[in-house]
Design an enzyme around this catalytic site. Sequence first.
Site, PDB file in Angstrom:
ATOM      1  N   HIS A  16       0.737  -1.462   0.258  1.00 40.15           N
ATOM      2  CA  HIS A  16      -0.297   0.061  -0.158  1.00 40.15           C
ATOM      3  C   HIS A  16       1.244   1.318  -0.044  1.00 40.15           C
ATOM      4  CE1 HIS A  16      -3.500  -2.053   1.201  1.00 40.15           C
ATOM      5  NE2 HIS A  16      -2.628  -2.819   1.896  1.00 40.15           N
ATOM      6  N   LEU A  17       0.782   2.158  -1.064  1.00 40.67           N
ATOM      7  CA  LEU A  17       1.465   3.395  -1.198  1.00 40.67           C
ATOM      8  C   LEU A  17       1.112   4.886  -0.903  1.00 40.67           C
ATOM      9  CD1 LEU A  17       3.517   1.978  -4.324  1.00 40.67           C
ATOM     10  CD2 LEU A  17       4.156   2.158  -2.046  1.00 40.67           C
ATOM     11  N   ARG A  18      -0.536   4.578  -0.326  1.00 46.96           N
ATOM     12  CA  ARG A  18      -1.115   5.740  -0.379  1.00 46.96           C
ATOM     13  C   ARG A  18      -1.101   6.390  -2.016  1.00 46.96           C
ATOM     14  NH1 ARG A  18      -3.286   1.811   2.908  1.00 46.96           N
ATOM     15  NH2 ARG A  18      -2.653   1.971   5.577  1.00 46.96           N
ATOM     16  N   ASN A  42      -6.528   0.659  -3.032  1.00 43.56           N
ATOM     17  CA  ASN A  42      -7.791   0.854  -2.534  1.00 43.56           C
ATOM     18  C   ASN A  42      -7.852   1.927  -2.060  1.00 43.56           C
ATOM     19  OD1 ASN A  42      -5.719  -0.155  -0.821  1.00 43.56           O
ATOM     20  ND2 ASN A  42      -6.582  -0.732   0.993  1.00 43.56           N
ATOM     21  N   LYS A 100      -8.176  -6.924  -7.433  1.00 42.80           N
ATOM     22  CA  LYS A 100      -8.079  -7.602  -6.419  1.00 42.80           C
ATOM     23  C   LYS A 100      -9.800  -6.717  -6.171  1.00 42.80           C
ATOM     24  CE  LYS A 100      -6.453  -7.696  -1.959  1.00 42.80           C
ATOM     25  NZ  LYS A 100      -5.427  -6.754  -0.907  1.00 42.80           N
ATOM     26  N   LEU A 220      -4.786  -6.017   9.511  1.00 41.49           N
ATOM     27  CA  LEU A 220      -5.952  -6.458   9.081  1.00 41.49           C
ATOM     28  C   LEU A 220      -5.207  -7.594   7.925  1.00 41.49           C
ATOM     29  CD1 LEU A 220      -9.398  -4.799   9.279  1.00 41.49           C
ATOM     30  CD2 LEU A 220      -8.963  -6.742  10.413  1.00 41.49           C
ATOM     31  N   ASP A 248       2.479  -6.584   2.362  1.00 43.39           N
ATOM     32  CA  ASP A 248       1.386  -5.061   2.972  1.00 43.39           C
ATOM     33  C   ASP A 248       1.787  -4.791   3.438  1.00 43.39           C
ATOM     34  OD1 ASP A 248      -1.792  -5.178   3.286  1.00 43.39           O
ATOM     35  OD2 ASP A 248      -1.244  -6.218   5.050  1.00 43.39           O
TER      36      ASP A 248
END
Length: 346
Positions: A16-18, A42, A100, A220, A248
């Site tokens: 997740h790289l934002r 996401n 995904k 999570l 993750d």
Amino acid sequence: MTETLTIRRPDDWHVHLRDRDVLRGVVPYTARQFARAIVMPNLSPPMTDVAGVAAYRDRILAALPQGSAFTPLMTLYLTDSTDIEEVARGFAEGVFVAAKLYPAHATTGSAHGVTDIRNIYPVLEKMQEIGMPLLIHGEVTDSHVDIFDREAVFIERTLTRLVADMPALRIVFEHITTEEAAQFVEGAGDSIAATITPQHLHINRNAMLVGGIRPHAFCLPVAKREKHRLALRKLATSGFSRVFLGTDTAPHAKHLKEAACGCAGIFNAPFALESYVTVFDEEGALDRFEAFASLNGPAFYRMPVNEDRIVLERAPIEVPEVIDCNGTAIVPFHAGETLGWRIAAA
């Protein structure tokens, strides 16, 4: 005793790289260690079409340190209304390499996710036809299912049926956390693989709850009982070819973790390789680390392995309590600890 370990440069098959300022602050940590990374879609709003994914890829490339050769591998966020032709076009054009599946409300940024997997069966059938991998956050979200059981119930209720219905669909069961998941992947056919995070190899659920609530150990899927951690370590270090590195890494600002309703996610990118290789060292499996980190993932994704090398050495490295990521204070995994391996040459 092995003092140095030289391996092909690894890839991270789940990051997740934002976006925006945080993206610019965190992406250098991944790019320093890894040649490629599968980037999660996401964001808010999520990346649900070709144009959105392409634009996000451009922002990642613009945020890289000068001279970086890092390649982001993009993914499409599936919803109940995902267009089949959009999926096929984006995959054919190389805009994204996988799609995904987030069950709706399973984790951060999943509110727009799939409410019932049968709603996207036509999309999944097309993906099976064109050889496009499906990446799965494997948890049910029913309120009556205990949070520690959600992965096992997902296997029983959803994943087993999906694999039976579409045996040729290439599936990555991401960030597995349970003995049941390890056994499922080992017993499945060649179309099923899994990623394992460093935190799920290092901690069990006590890390979140013993001696006080520890928000920086909360992610999570949540960490489970010790027997599950041991099962994951056994699988990761076994030499099994369909399990590979996926951190993750999920950065959140320190104040958003240390809150009455803290965010789920562990920022492990800064010391990812040091964390993983420590596990393989402890398990007497340093000779199997390159396969897990550098070979198994490309084989499953049908991509070439990286040609350049990275050198790890047995030497202490202190993990800071907090890292300033372009103006955002983030607590890294292993904060305040001293790890026994470090990157000597990247």
